[in-house]
Design a protein around this motif. Structure first.
Motif: not given
Length: 387
Positions: A256-260, A295-305
């Motif tokens: 029962t995890l919340t994914v952001d 609990g919760w999980i936050r997963i993200s991807t990004a691109r920068d310099a």
């Protein structure tokens, strides 16, 4: 600690050279001053052919000449001392500059050796100093370091080869054990104890199989350190994250995890599809297994310099940063709360660290101030198929 580049050794050489020159100059100046202080004796004429009326005047004239001569000698001595002191100060300054240059020249091979040694890591043990020049102490030191690197490289290669071969060879007896269990369970009307024992053994065999699989991936990732990845291709960290979330949807629901998720499709990089997929899966598995119920999980991807980044965060108890820094090593865990799961092998983050390093990236593990863990995998960015 000895610092070669503009540091202690060069400064010491410069000071020693300048001090030696200064002492020599002071000794020379003292001798010059003592020799210049020698008194000049004068002798009056044995017979002065003058009358009584001119004798006092002649004697006074002689005394005046002697006084003038003494004044000239004193002035010459003063000029000599002042000139010598000025010359000593100027040459002392020049000796400092010359000593600095000579010390730099003498220490230049050591600086080159130091810089080359710093570039050599556990992932590039195949490099050598290969210092050319006469057979002196510096050449002997460089050859000794090269010999040490050669022995270390052989040891690391043997270790990785053993882990890979042992993990591969152990799969055969595991498969035999699993087949024997299947045969025992497939018999007509097996006993309840047989079924229970087979279930427990199958669970343990699955754990050993996951452990061996982790060893194989870790050995392959470490073998790629400093070498070209043969299966390098253009990949999107966002797509790999989406695939991992889809594959672990059942586990996320069970706890029962919340994914952001804040996944962007432009986080492109070049690498091995197998290894990078395993990296993303291990990061997500770590966030699921070592999380609290609901609990919760936050997963993200990004691109920068700085490159393409994958960030996986999870909630939980407060962690010690010193302990978190060790999680990239094999079998490192954080207390009993992180070892209670039967699915944990202790290799997850060490495999991630090896894969990130093999791709020329950087792994950052940070204990969140509010509790839980934040993991960032930064990889070199690449241009996507649409630019």
């Amino acid at each position: 600690m000895v610092k070669l580049r503009g540091g202690t050794v060069r400064r010491r050489f410069t000071i020693l050279y300048a001090t030696g020159y200064l002492v020599s100059g002071v000794v020379l100046l003292s001798l010059t001053y003592l020799m210049s202080g020698t008194q000049v004796t004068t002798r009056a004429p044995e017979q002065i052919p003058t009358g009584p009326s001119t004798l006092p005047a002649a004697q006074q004239r002689i005394r005046d000449l002697e006084g003038q001569l003494s004044a000239v000698h004193a002035q010459q001595d003063h000029q000599l001392v002042v000139g010598s002191l000025i010359a000593l100060v100027v040459t002392a300054g020049l000796s400092l500059l010359l000593g600095h240059l000579l010390a730099g020249r003498v220490l230049r091979p050591l600086r080159l050796i130091t810089a080359a040694t710093r570039r050599i890591t556990a992932e590039s043990l195949d490099q050598r100093l290969a210092v050319a020049g006469p057979a002196d102490e510096v050449k002997e030191l460089a050859d000794t370091v090269d010999g040490l690197l050669e022995r270390l490289e052989a040891s690391f290669v043997a270790q990785r080869r053993f882990v890979g071969n042992a993990s591969h060879e152990l799969r055969t007896p595991l498969a035999t054990m699993r087949a024997s269990l299947d045969v025992a369970v497939a018999k007509p009307e097996p006993a309840a104890q047989t079924l229970a024992l087979a279930g427990r053994l199958r669970t343990e065999l699955d754990r050993v199989d996951r452990l061996l699989d982790g060893f194989l991936v870790l050995a392959r990732a470490e073998h790629q350190h400093g070498e070209a990845l043969t299966d390098r291709t253009l990949l999107s960290l966002g797509e790999l994250a989406e695939q991992a979330l889809t594959a672990r949807a059942a586990d996320i629901t069970a706890r029962t995890l919340t994914v952001d998720s804040a996944i962007r499709p432009d986080a492109w990089t070049h690498g091995s599809a197998v290894l990078l997929s395993r990296m993303v899966q291990n990061l997500l598995d770590n966030a699921i297994v070592h999380n609290q119920q609901g609990g919760w999980i936050r997963i993200s991807t990004a691109r920068d310099a700085t490159g393409a980044r994958l960030v996986v965060e999870s909630g939980g108890r407060l962690l010690d940063q010193d302990e978190v820094d060790r999680l990239g090593r094999p079998f490192e865990r954080l207390g009993a709360a992180r070892t209670g799961s039967e699915e944990s092998t202790g290799l997850g983050l060490s495999i991630v660290a090896a894969i990130v390093t093999a791709h020329g990236g950087r792994l950052s593990l940070r204990a969140r101030r509010e509790g839980g863990l934040s993991v960032t995998a930064a990889l070199p960015a690449a241009t996507g198929p649409r630019g």
